[in-house]
Design a protein around this motif. Structure first.
Motif, PDB file in Angstrom:
ATOM      1  N   ILE A  36       0.909  -1.391  -0.211  1.00 37.16           N
ATOM      2  CA  ILE A  36       0.010   0.151   0.072  1.00 37.16           C
ATOM      3  C   ILE A  36       0.930   1.118  -0.023  1.00 37.16           C
ATOM      4  CG2 ILE A  36      -1.629   1.412   1.286  1.00 37.16           C
ATOM      5  CD1 ILE A  36      -2.994  -1.321   2.290  1.00 37.16           C
ATOM      6  N   GLU A  37       1.985   1.059   0.783  1.00 39.49           N
ATOM      7  CA  GLU A  37       2.885   2.283   0.783  1.00 39.49           C
ATOM      8  C   GLU A  37       3.608   2.582  -0.690  1.00 39.49           C
ATOM      9  OE1 GLU A  37       4.514   1.564   5.388  1.00 39.49           O
ATOM     10  OE2 GLU A  37       5.667   1.046   3.685  1.00 39.49           O
ATOM     11  N   ARG A  38       3.926   1.411  -1.256  1.00 42.46           N
ATOM     12  CA  ARG A  38       4.326   1.748  -2.519  1.00 42.46           C
ATOM     13  C   ARG A  38       3.601   2.235  -3.551  1.00 42.46           C
ATOM     14  NH1 ARG A  38       4.209  -3.849  -4.367  1.00 42.46           N
ATOM     15  NH2 ARG A  38       2.101  -3.145  -4.884  1.00 42.46           N
ATOM     16  N   ASP A  39       2.243   1.630  -3.615  1.00 39.60           N
ATOM     17  CA  ASP A  39       1.629   2.454  -4.345  1.00 39.60           C
ATOM     18  C   ASP A  39       0.836   3.852  -4.255  1.00 39.60           C
ATOM     19  OD1 ASP A  39       1.504  -0.024  -5.680  1.00 39.60           O
ATOM     20  OD2 ASP A  39      -0.589  -0.835  -4.922  1.00 39.60           O
ATOM     21  N   ILE A  40       0.755   4.104  -2.914  1.00 39.26           N
ATOM     22  CA  ILE A  40       0.606   5.537  -2.549  1.00 39.26           C
ATOM     23  C   ILE A  40       1.714   6.305  -3.217  1.00 39.26           C
ATOM     24  CG2 ILE A  40       0.489   7.155  -0.615  1.00 39.26           C
ATOM     25  CD1 ILE A  40      -1.119   5.246   0.790  1.00 39.26           C
ATOM     26  N   ARG A  41       3.056   5.930  -3.058  1.00 40.80           N
ATOM     27  CA  ARG A  41       4.198   6.721  -3.478  1.00 40.80           C
ATOM     28  C   ARG A  41       4.230   7.053  -5.025  1.00 40.80           C
ATOM     29  NH1 ARG A  41       6.986   3.511   0.408  1.00 40.80           N
ATOM     30  NH2 ARG A  41       7.703   2.038  -1.168  1.00 40.80           N
ATOM     31  N   LEU A  42       3.726   5.708  -5.727  1.00 38.12           N
ATOM     32  CA  LEU A  42       3.650   5.833  -6.984  1.00 38.12           C
ATOM     33  C   LEU A  42       2.513   6.729  -7.556  1.00 38.12           C
ATOM     34  CD1 LEU A  42       3.876   1.947  -7.999  1.00 38.12           C
ATOM     35  CD2 LEU A  42       5.626   3.577  -8.400  1.00 38.12           C
ATOM     36  N   ALA A  43       1.569   6.752  -6.818  1.00 34.23           N
ATOM     37  CA  ALA A  43       0.489   7.862  -7.197  1.00 34.23           C
ATOM     38  C   ALA A  43       1.080   9.280  -7.069  1.00 34.23           C
ATOM     39  CB  ALA A  43      -0.802   7.533  -6.398  1.00 34.23           C
ATOM     40  N   GLU A  90       0.991  15.285   4.245  1.00 28.72           N
ATOM     41  CA  GLU A  90       0.745  16.275   5.552  1.00 28.72           C
ATOM     42  C   GLU A  90       0.834  15.534   6.610  1.00 28.72           C
ATOM     43  OE1 GLU A  90      -2.810  19.114   7.196  1.00 28.72           O
ATOM     44  OE2 GLU A  90      -2.765  18.817   5.012  1.00 28.72           O
ATOM     45  N   LEU A  91       0.055  14.593   6.792  1.00 32.00           N
ATOM     46  CA  LEU A  91      -0.125  13.857   8.025  1.00 32.00           C
ATOM     47  C   LEU A  91       1.134  13.282   8.476  1.00 32.00           C
ATOM     48  CD1 LEU A  91      -3.500  11.900   7.327  1.00 32.00           C
ATOM     49  CD2 LEU A  91      -3.037  14.024   8.723  1.00 32.00           C
ATOM     50  N   ASN A  92       1.948  12.767   7.224  1.00 27.98           N
ATOM     51  CA  ASN A  92       3.197  11.917   7.806  1.00 27.98           C
ATOM     52  C   ASN A  92       4.642  12.740   7.645  1.00 27.98           C
ATOM     53  OD1 ASN A  92       3.701   9.268   8.735  1.00 27.98           O
ATOM     54  ND2 ASN A  92       4.751   8.738   6.835  1.00 27.98           N
ATOM     55  N   ASP A  93       4.265  14.034   7.847  1.00 29.14           N
ATOM     56  CA  ASP A  93       5.505  14.886   7.855  1.00 29.14           C
ATOM     57  C   ASP A  93       6.308  14.649   6.517  1.00 29.14           C
ATOM     58  OD1 ASP A  93       4.964  15.717  10.547  1.00 29.14           O
ATOM     59  OD2 ASP A  93       5.982  14.127  11.303  1.00 29.14           O
ATOM     60  N   GLY A  94       5.613  14.755   5.494  1.00 34.87           N
ATOM     61  CA  GLY A  94       6.262  14.840   4.175  1.00 34.87           C
ATOM     62  C   GLY A  94       6.875  13.783   3.732  1.00 34.87           C
ATOM     63  N   LYS A  95       6.775  12.393   4.548  1.00 36.10           N
ATOM     64  CA  LYS A  95       7.661  11.238   4.548  1.00 36.10           C
ATOM     65  C   LYS A  95       6.707  10.311   3.934  1.00 36.10           C
ATOM     66  CE  LYS A  95      10.928  12.409   8.234  1.00 36.10           C
ATOM     67  NZ  LYS A  95      11.218  11.957   9.508  1.00 36.10           N
ATOM     68  N   LEU A  96       7.057   9.401   3.010  1.00 38.51           N
ATOM     69  CA  LEU A  96       6.318   8.260   2.051  1.00 38.51           C
ATOM     70  C   LEU A  96       6.967   7.224   2.250  1.00 38.51           C
ATOM     71  CD1 LEU A  96       4.524  10.155  -0.861  1.00 38.51           C
ATOM     72  CD2 LEU A  96       3.564   9.708   1.457  1.00 38.51           C
ATOM     73  N   ASN A  97       8.324   7.032   2.984  1.00 40.23           N
ATOM     74  CA  ASN A  97       8.820   5.699   2.968  1.00 40.23           C
ATOM     75  C   ASN A  97       8.354   4.693   3.778  1.00 40.23           C
ATOM     76  OD1 ASN A  97       9.793   7.721   5.016  1.00 40.23           O
ATOM     77  ND2 ASN A  97      11.484   6.226   5.575  1.00 40.23           N
ATOM     78  N   MET A  98       7.694   5.127   4.880  1.00 41.86           N
ATOM     79  CA  MET A  98       6.789   4.262   5.830  1.00 41.86           C
ATOM     80  C   MET A  98       5.706   5.165   6.379  1.00 41.86           C
ATOM     81  SD  MET A  98       7.765   2.580   9.596  1.00 41.86           S
ATOM     82  CE  MET A  98       8.800   1.178   8.779  1.00 41.86           C
ATOM     83  N   ILE A  99       4.448   4.385   6.015  1.00 41.12           N
ATOM     84  CA  ILE A  99       3.238   4.969   6.421  1.00 41.12           C
ATOM     85  C   ILE A  99       2.507   3.998   7.378  1.00 41.12           C
ATOM     86  CG2 ILE A  99       1.076   5.833   5.471  1.00 41.12           C
ATOM     87  CD1 ILE A  99       2.644   6.295   2.647  1.00 41.12           C
ATOM     88  N   LYS A 100       2.528   4.558   8.332  1.00 38.65           N
ATOM     89  CA  LYS A 100       1.817   3.548   9.433  1.00 38.65           C
ATOM     90  C   LYS A 100       0.206   3.399   9.267  1.00 38.65           C
ATOM     91  CE  LYS A 100       5.308   3.995  13.146  1.00 38.65           C
ATOM     92  NZ  LYS A 100       5.467   4.208  14.491  1.00 38.65           N
ATOM     93  N   SER A 101      -0.364   2.442   9.954  1.00 39.51           N
ATOM     94  CA  SER A 101      -1.497   1.909   9.454  1.00 39.51           C
ATOM     95  C   SER A 101      -2.483   2.840   9.955  1.00 39.51           C
ATOM     96  CB  SER A 101      -2.050   0.611  10.126  1.00 39.51           C
ATOM     97  OG  SER A 101      -1.122  -0.377   9.525  1.00 39.51           O
TER      98      SER A 101
END
Length: 319
Positions: free
Chosen positions: A192-199, A210-221
Motif C-alpha cells: 500500500i505504501e508503494r502504491d501511494i508513492r507511485l500515485a 501532510e499527516l506523515n510530515d512529508g515522508k512516504l517511505n513508511m506510512i503506519k496503519s
C-alpha cells in the motif's frame, strides 16, 4: 488449577502472558526485541520474560505452570519444536524449544505466530467454536493460517498455509519472497505504501504527505486510517484495490478449504477494517461458483495483540 505461559516473539517485541487453562490472562509483560544480535541474546530476553511472569504472579506456584507455548515469525516443523526459517529474526536453527524445556523442565510447544494467532481466535475469539477456519492477517506483510477439523494445517515440513505468498497476479510486482504478484505484494502495508508513492510520483495529491510530515517511505496503519476518515482520494483508491484483491483471495480460499469462516486480522485490518471488510464481503458474495451454498462468513479478529499469546498457550495444552 493448571496455568500456561504464552509467548509472542516478534521482530520488534517479545510479549508474554501467564494464562489459566480456561484462557484468563493473569499477568503480562512486553519488551523490545534486541536488534542486530545473536540468537543467544534473544533467548536470554525470552527467559527474562518468562522469569518475570513467574515472579510477578506470586499466587501461582511455579509447579502449577504446566507448559510454555511460543509463537515465532517463521516456519516451525510439524513437531512444534524446531525453527526451520525465521527471515526477520535471528532464530533460524536455534534450539529454542529444547533450551526452554531444559531450563524450565516443562512441556514446550512452538509454532508460527500466525498459526498461534488463528488458534487463539478459534479458542476464545472470532472463530470460537468453529472447526474449519482460514485466517488472513495483512500487516507489514500478509500472514496466513488454516484450521481444519480443529487442527492446524501444517503440511509435510510445517511450512503450509503461507497464504500471503499465493500468486494472485502472474505479472505483478516483485515480492520480498522473490516471486511476483503474491498476495503480500498486492495487499500488505508495504505494498500500500508503494502504491501511494507511485500515485504521488504520477502527480496525484494526498493528505498522507501532510499527516506523515512529508515522508512516504513508511506510512503506519494509523495514518492510513486517518486519511480514510478524511476521504483522501489516493488512499481510498489504493486500499480499495487491495481490498478487492483480498476479496478475490478469500473467494479462492473458500473454494480450496470450504471453511465456516475466514478471519481477517493484522495491523491493516485493525486500522482500516471498517473500509476493507465490506469490500471483501461483496467479492465473496458475488462468487458465482459457490453462490447457491456459500455459508462462509468473513469476520474481523477479536483478540488483537493477545491472540498469539493465547493461541500459544492453547497449543501447549493440546495433545
Amino acid at each position: 488449577m493448571n496455568y500456561y505461559i504464552g509467548l509472542d516473539i516478534g521482530g520488534t517485541k517479545i510479549a508474554g502472558a501467564l494464562i489459566s487453562a480456561s484462557g484468563k490472562i493473569l499477568s503480562r509483560t512486553k519488551t523490545a526485541t534486541p536488534k542486530k544480535v545473536n540468537p543467544r541474546d534473544i533467548y536470554n530476553c525470552v527467559t527474562d520474560t518468562i522469569d518475570e511472569l513467574i515472579q510477578e504472579t506470586r499466587s501461582v506456584k511455579p509447579t502449577s505452570i504446566k507448559g510454555i507455548g511460543v509463537g515465532v515469525p517463521g516456519i516451525v516443523n510439524t513437531a512444534h519444536h524446531h525453527i526451520l526459517a525465521a527471515p526477520n529474526i535471528a532464530l533460524t536453527g536455534f534450539p529454542l524449544s529444547s533450551s526452554l524445556k531444559r531450563k524450565y523442565k516443562k512441556r514446550v510447544a512452538m509454532t508460527n505466530d500466525v498459526n498461534a494467532g488463528l488458534l487463539g481466535e478459534a479458542w476464545l475469539g472470532a472463530a470460537r467454536g468453529l472447526s474449519h477456519v482460514v485466517g488472513i492477517f495483512p500487516g507489514t506483510g500478509v500472514g496466513g493460517a488454516v484450521i481444519t477439523e480443529g487442527k492446524l494445517l501444517l503440511g509435510v515440513q510445517g511450512a503450509a498455509t503461507e497464504l500471503g505468498h499465493m500468486i494472485m497476479c502472474i505479472d505483478g510486482p516483485l515480492c520480498h519472497c522473490g516471486n511476483h504478484g503474491c498476495l503480500e505484494a498486492l495487499t500488505s502495508r508495504w505494498a500500500i505504501e508503494r502504491d501511494i508513492r507511485l500515485a504521488v510520483k504520477a502527480g496525484e495529491k494526498t493528505i498522507v504527505t501532510e499527516l506523515n510530515d512529508g515522508k512516504l517511505n513508511m506510512i503506519k496503519s494509523r495514518i492510513l486510517k486517518e486519511a480514510l476518515s478524511e476521504n483522501d482520494k489516493v488512499v481510498k483508491s489504493v486500499i480499495a484495490k487491495a481490498a478487492r484483491t483480498l476479496g478475490k483471495a478469500a473467494v479462492s480460499l473458500n473454494h480450496t478449504f470450504n471453511p465456516q469462516a475466514i478471519i481477517f486480522g493484522g495491523g491493516v485490518i485493525k486500522a482500516c477494517g471498517d473500509f476493507i471488510l465490506p469490500i471483501v464481503i461483496k467479492e465473496v458474495k458475488a462468487d458465482p461458483f459457490f453462490k447457491k451454498f456459500n455459508t462462509c462468513r468473513i469476520l474481523p479478529s477479536k483478540l488483537g495483540d493477545d491472540a498469539v499469546m493465547l493461541g500459544a498457550a492453547r497449543l501447549v495444552q493440546l495433545p
